[in-house]
Write an enzyme that holds these catalytic residues in place. Sequence first.
Site, PDB file in Angstrom:
ATOM      1  N   GLY A   1       0.764  -1.163  -0.073  1.00 38.58           N
ATOM      2  CA  GLY A   1       0.076   0.085  -0.051  1.00 38.58           C
ATOM      3  C   GLY A   1       1.000   1.322  -0.014  1.00 38.58           C
ATOM      4  N   THR A   2       0.337   2.455  -0.472  1.00 39.28           N
ATOM      5  CA  THR A   2       1.204   3.322  -0.489  1.00 39.28           C
ATOM      6  C   THR A   2       0.813   4.802   0.409  1.00 39.28           C
ATOM      7  OG1 THR A   2      -0.045   3.948  -2.637  1.00 39.28           O
ATOM      8  CG2 THR A   2       2.141   2.731  -2.759  1.00 39.28           C
ATOM      9  N   THR A   3       0.231   5.732  -0.059  1.00 40.00           N
ATOM     10  CA  THR A   3       0.090   6.946   0.181  1.00 40.00           C
ATOM     11  C   THR A   3      -1.108   7.200   1.383  1.00 40.00           C
ATOM     12  OG1 THR A   3       1.102   7.866  -1.474  1.00 40.00           O
ATOM     13  CG2 THR A   3       0.362   9.367   0.119  1.00 40.00           C
TER      14      THR A   3
ATOM     15  N   LYS B   1      -7.370   1.203   2.568  1.00 36.56           N
ATOM     16  CA  LYS B   1      -6.273   1.505   3.437  1.00 36.56           C
ATOM     17  C   LYS B   1      -6.444   2.180   4.780  1.00 36.56           C
ATOM     18  CE  LYS B   1      -3.442   1.910  -0.745  1.00 36.56           C
ATOM     19  NZ  LYS B   1      -2.658   2.826  -1.615  1.00 36.56           N
TER      20      LYS B   1
END
Length: 279
Positions: free
Chosen positions: A51-53, A84
């Site tokens: 997962g990113t931001t 997320k």
Amino acid sequence: MEANTRGTGRLPAAFLTPGSSSFLDFLEAHRPELIPGRRRLPEGVIEAPHGTTIVAAVFDGGVVLAGDRRATMGNVIAQRDMEKVFPADEYSAIGIAGTAGLAIEMVRMFQLELEHYEKIEGTVLSLEGKANRLTTMIRGNLGMAMQGLAVVPMFAGYDLDLGRGRIFTYDVTGGRSEERGFAATGSGSVFARGSMKKLHRDDLTADQAATMVVQALYDAADDDSATGGPDLARKIFPIVSLITEDGFRRLTEAEVTEIAVSITDQRLAHPNGPQAPLL
């Protein structure tokens, strides 16, 4: 004895004996193999979705926590609609960046930890206490992080004692920092933080804060290939959650769509987004 208890469907006595108010300590004592950070991994390089931001911002009356939807695996988009941002309990939320599978397990463990404490102690853990419990869980995953499977969450909530929203960020060792005003973590965090640095004000309303974090995620996606921007074709938009004295509330799909579409339309004329005054 153990076989008999299993055969009758009854739990061993140890599972029914009151003990620590920490669910994590209970697992450590009775089923340590269920703790993600205690698992043995095969040797070699492991490719897993990441997962990113994640972004957060304090506004007048609470805090907003938001995340993009993209998960990557190397240079490949592994998932376009990953979630997320999750409620931790009634007055707090957690956003995840890093190894997706381990991060989601950590979220579920954290939710159980807070619920277990409340049932054992008969009271809700303070926001500071919740942030400290998450520190312990992240530190327990350090072995995985050293093998490239890091989990770096962000924790935010409404402090009932102080009457305001608060944001906590972490590093892979469990080091905790309280952020003032706004924060970002993940691969696009540098760009998202730069965006919020020019847009954040102390007197933001909840609606303005929600718009600001979506702007920040748009800017992150503009410069970071691992961050997903609003996907109008597939109708995939960021997850945005508000935490106030009334508790946790995730913005509806219609609410986030309205914000994202409005921002996208404005970017057609101004690709770089809102302009801050020089002085």
